[in-house]
Write a protein that holds these residues in place. Sequence first.
Motif, PDB file in Angstrom:
ATOM      1  N   GLU A  41      34.974  28.104  38.279  1.00 50.55           N
ATOM      2  CA  GLU A  41      35.556  29.432  38.124  1.00 50.55           C
ATOM      3  C   GLU A  41      36.996  29.405  37.602  1.00 50.55           C
ATOM      4  OE1 GLU A  41      34.032  32.298  38.647  1.00 50.55           O
ATOM      5  OE2 GLU A  41      32.135  31.480  39.394  1.00 50.55           O
ATOM      6  N   TYR A  63      37.713  29.872  33.832  1.00 56.21           N
ATOM      7  CA  TYR A  63      37.573  31.252  33.373  1.00 56.21           C
ATOM      8  C   TYR A  63      38.808  32.067  33.734  1.00 56.21           C
ATOM      9  CZ  TYR A  63      36.593  36.181  33.852  1.00 56.21           C
ATOM     10  OH  TYR A  63      36.699  37.556  33.800  1.00 56.21           O
ATOM     11  N   LEU A  64      39.313  31.904  34.948  1.00 57.48           N
ATOM     12  CA  LEU A  64      40.481  32.675  35.379  1.00 57.48           C
ATOM     13  C   LEU A  64      41.710  32.353  34.533  1.00 57.48           C
ATOM     14  CD1 LEU A  64      40.040  32.407  39.258  1.00 57.48           C
ATOM     15  CD2 LEU A  64      39.513  34.370  37.795  1.00 57.48           C
ATOM     16  N   ARG A 110      41.630  31.394  31.376  1.00 56.89           N
ATOM     17  CA  ARG A 110      41.440  31.837  29.989  1.00 56.89           C
ATOM     18  C   ARG A 110      41.449  33.342  29.826  1.00 56.89           C
ATOM     19  NH1 ARG A 110      37.437  27.466  29.678  1.00 56.89           N
ATOM     20  NH2 ARG A 110      35.866  29.050  30.164  1.00 56.89           N
ATOM     21  N   GLN A 111      41.132  34.090  30.897  1.00 52.92           N
ATOM     22  CA  GLN A 111      41.098  35.544  30.759  1.00 52.92           C
ATOM     23  C   GLN A 111      42.501  36.055  30.461  1.00 52.92           C
ATOM     24  OE1 GLN A 111      42.483  37.948  33.090  1.00 52.92           O
ATOM     25  NE2 GLN A 111      43.406  36.290  34.256  1.00 52.92           N
ATOM     26  N   ASP A 112      42.587  37.131  29.693  1.00 50.41           N
ATOM     27  CA  ASP A 112      43.901  37.644  29.286  1.00 50.41           C
ATOM     28  C   ASP A 112      44.148  39.083  29.723  1.00 50.41           C
ATOM     29  OD1 ASP A 112      42.166  38.952  27.626  1.00 50.41           O
ATOM     30  OD2 ASP A 112      42.973  38.133  25.750  1.00 50.41           O
ATOM     31  N   LEU A 113      43.417  39.536  30.728  1.00 49.92           N
ATOM     32  CA  LEU A 113      43.605  40.901  31.229  1.00 49.92           C
ATOM     33  C   LEU A 113      44.630  40.968  32.354  1.00 49.92           C
ATOM     34  CD1 LEU A 113      39.888  42.123  31.299  1.00 49.92           C
ATOM     35  CD2 LEU A 113      41.638  42.607  29.564  1.00 49.92           C
ATOM     36  N   THR A 139      47.745  38.711  34.699  1.00 46.87           N
ATOM     37  CA  THR A 139      48.636  37.548  34.791  1.00 46.87           C
ATOM     38  C   THR A 139      48.786  37.073  36.236  1.00 46.87           C
ATOM     39  OG1 THR A 139      50.556  39.012  34.893  1.00 46.87           O
ATOM     40  CG2 THR A 139      49.919  38.162  32.724  1.00 46.87           C
ATOM     41  N   LEU A 199      43.950  40.352  39.384  1.00 51.55           N
ATOM     42  CA  LEU A 199      42.500  40.283  39.421  1.00 51.55           C
ATOM     43  C   LEU A 199      42.062  39.874  40.817  1.00 51.55           C
ATOM     44  CD1 LEU A 199      39.676  40.053  38.018  1.00 51.55           C
ATOM     45  CD2 LEU A 199      40.280  37.690  37.477  1.00 51.55           C
ATOM     46  N   SER A 219      39.617  38.020  42.767  1.00 51.17           N
ATOM     47  CA  SER A 219      38.574  37.013  42.611  1.00 51.17           C
ATOM     48  C   SER A 219      37.743  36.904  43.883  1.00 51.17           C
ATOM     49  CB  SER A 219      39.212  35.659  42.291  1.00 51.17           C
ATOM     50  OG  SER A 219      38.246  34.620  42.343  1.00 51.17           O
TER      51      SER A 219
END
Length: 232
Positions: free
Chosen positions: A102, A105-106, A108-111, A113, A177, A179
């Motif tokens: 996981e 993915y966290l 690489r995501q750009d929504l 910070t 985010l 998680s």
Amino acid sequence: MPKLTAMMIVRNEADRYLERCLKSLSVYADEIVILDDASTDATPELCASFPAVKLYRRETSLFLIDESRLRRELWDYTVATNPEWILALDADELLEERAAREIPYLLRQDLFTAVGFRLFDCWGGEEYYRVDGLWSPWLRGFSIYLVKYQPNLPAAWPEQAFHCGRLPLAYRRLPYLESDLRIKHLGWANPAEIRWKYKRAVGRDPTFKYQPREHYESILWPPEKIQLEKWR
């Protein structure tokens, strides 16, 4: 893959959970920055045995005197590694095993910070965690442990000797985010440690400034009063 640097403060952790924690972190962290707070056991040698670790040592202990200063020192060492993301865990905390899948993915995501996780307090062993009162991971909710390093944000902590937080204030205010990765906290897993940890906590917070008195007293509740759920 964005660079991930994990950071932690340690003191006399050689015979507890540190080795497991470092083995877990080594799977997905590029570097692990550790500030040793004047350990008197084999903690420094254990840390140095992991290739990913960058170890810094204090000759005198600061954790029980000025935690905020200690956290700032650790932060300075950490950002000197030029991280893209920073993960703040303690030496008795483990992200569950699927973190290895996981975390990429966290990063690489750009929504977002910042990423928040729930912490589960294992109690009297590793198979059960507490769900009563402020021990409940759902009542306590998410806390930010993983952040994207932003040099423009101020690196300031509240001037507190205790419970000052592990990240700078500015990072704790970021949208984050949520998680579903869980943090397994083993600090209360050993029944032999519970009473002395209670005494240490109350000794550092005798006026109950940082936690309600009822929460501290619940540490010593009899087993029949404590509510547990099985870790699955």
